[in-house]
Design an enzyme around this catalytic site. Structure first.
Site, PDB file in Angstrom:
ATOM      1  N   ASP A 121       4.011   6.598  -2.778  1.00 30.23           N
ATOM      2  CA  ASP A 121       2.634   6.348  -3.177  1.00 30.23           C
ATOM      3  C   ASP A 121       2.178   5.050  -2.510  1.00 30.23           C
ATOM      4  O   ASP A 121       2.960   4.104  -2.378  1.00 30.23           O
ATOM      5  CB  ASP A 121       2.540   6.160  -4.690  1.00 30.23           C
ATOM      6  CG  ASP A 121       2.542   7.470  -5.454  1.00 30.23           C
ATOM      7  OD1 ASP A 121       2.625   8.538  -4.834  1.00 30.23           O
ATOM      8  OD2 ASP A 121       2.468   7.422  -6.703  1.00 30.23           O
TER       9      ASP A 121
ATOM     10  N   SER B  26       6.354  -3.405  -2.019  1.00 29.11           N
ATOM     11  CA  SER B  26       6.322  -3.856  -0.637  1.00 29.11           C
ATOM     12  C   SER B  26       5.835  -2.753   0.281  1.00 29.11           C
ATOM     13  O   SER B  26       4.864  -2.080  -0.021  1.00 29.11           O
ATOM     14  CB  SER B  26       7.683  -4.383  -0.196  1.00 29.11           C
ATOM     15  OG  SER B  26       7.570  -5.081   1.019  1.00 29.11           O
TER      16      SER B  26
ATOM     17  N   HIS C  66      11.123   8.317  -1.175  1.00 31.93           N
ATOM     18  CA  HIS C  66      11.735   9.636  -1.029  1.00 31.93           C
ATOM     19  C   HIS C  66      11.740  10.065   0.437  1.00 31.93           C
ATOM     20  O   HIS C  66      11.018   9.514   1.271  1.00 31.93           O
ATOM     21  CB  HIS C  66      10.998  10.652  -1.895  1.00 31.93           C
ATOM     22  CG  HIS C  66      11.125  10.400  -3.369  1.00 31.93           C
ATOM     23  ND1 HIS C  66      11.817  11.234  -4.221  1.00 31.93           N
ATOM     24  CD2 HIS C  66      10.667   9.383  -4.152  1.00 31.93           C
ATOM     25  CE1 HIS C  66      11.778  10.766  -5.456  1.00 31.93           C
ATOM     26  NE2 HIS C  66      11.069   9.630  -5.439  1.00 31.93           N
TER      27      HIS C  66
END
Length: 284
Positions: free
Chosen positions: A91, A251, A148
């Site tokens: 995201d 980050s 992921h």
């Protein structure tokens, strides 16, 4: 530009690693009143959507970091079915995306850095990505902070590259030369069906640690030189969509592919919000 300079210049003087160690202690504290207060402030200030969390009750989290690296409900971020799809690993929002030109990766406003520097100074490690493509994705405090796999891959090598801990927000990226190749980072190189893929997890100020699913916490502690781990017959194989790592505080992740191996989807450009699992490109 003046505002960006005023944001970035004090960071040169800050004891970046010391502040990050202090933040680590605070975010891992299990003092109930403290962690609940901190969690509520972050949810309210950044608009964190707790309806997506597997555990919506903030009092169930043992620390702020436990909340920050929370799991999502199953199925909330579906991955694409197309066999040639490249999925978004996180995201966040696209910082930049494009071609690696002359071995250089665009950062912002006339600033760039080399793939060699990003990958720890190794010409050999960077060679497969010459004239390839990259995308840089920034995770804000409101985002899900597990990372992921964009494609199925077999882990070949991991490198921990020591460095500074500048902020990685837009203002700092606009003015600090070679930002992502200066900050401490972890680079994981995978073999995929379209050749090597690099996933570079870039640390930042107040990022208390970076970890991977096969190694655990990679940093802290930091180091004085690049450390490498190479994987042979027992190398981990991670499928598309599987968790590969996480930031304990937020980050940036940078994804690299080789020449003529991948093409980003139309419109994948600076400032675009993206979500874990959505298709950001196609294999070639």
């Amino acid at each position: 530009m003046i505002k960006d300079l005023l944001t970035a210049l004090p960071q040169y003087l800050l004891p970046q690693h010391t502040l990050s160690r202090l933040m680590s202690r605070l975010t891992h504290s299990e003092h109930a009143a403290w962690k609940n207060f901190f969690i509520r402030r972050i949810i309210r200030h950044y608009g964190v959507n707790m309806d997506e969390a597997l555990e919506p009750n903030i009092e169930a989290y043992k620390s702020f970091n436990h909340f920050f690296t929370r799991e999502l409900k199953p199925g909330i971020r579906p991955f694409p079915d197309a066999p040639d799809a490249i999925a978004c690993p996180a995201d966040g929002a696209v910082s930049q995306a494009g071609a690696i030109t002359g071995g250089r990766i665009f950062q912002a406003k006339g600033k760039s850095f080399t793939a060699v520097d990003l990958l720890g100074g190794s010409e050999e490690r960077a060679a497969p990505f010459q004239d390839g493509v990259f995308t840089t994705i920034y995770l804000s405090p409101k985002d899900y902070h597990r990372l992921h796999m964009p494609l199925t891959g077999t882990l070949r090598e991991m490198a921990h590259i020591p460095g500074r801990l500048f902020s990685v927000n837009t203002a700092t990226a606009n003015v600090v030369p070679g930002l992502f190749a200066r900050n401490e980072r972890v680079a994981a190189i995978f073999d995929t069906e379209i050749g090597p893929m690099a996933l570079v997890l870039v640390g930042a100020i107040f990022v208390s640690s970076v970890e991977t699913v096969w190694h655990g916490v990679v940093t802290p502690p930091t180091a004085n030189a690049v450390q490498t781990w190479r994987y042979g017959e027992d190398a981990p194989i991670l499928r598309i969509g599987e968790e590969m790592g996480r930031f304990n505080m937020g980050s940036t992740i940078i994804v690299l592919f080789g020449k003529d191996r991948a093409a980003w989807r139309e419109g994948l450009a600076s400032g675009l919000p993206v979500r874990l699992g959505e298709m950001i490109g196609r294999m070639r």
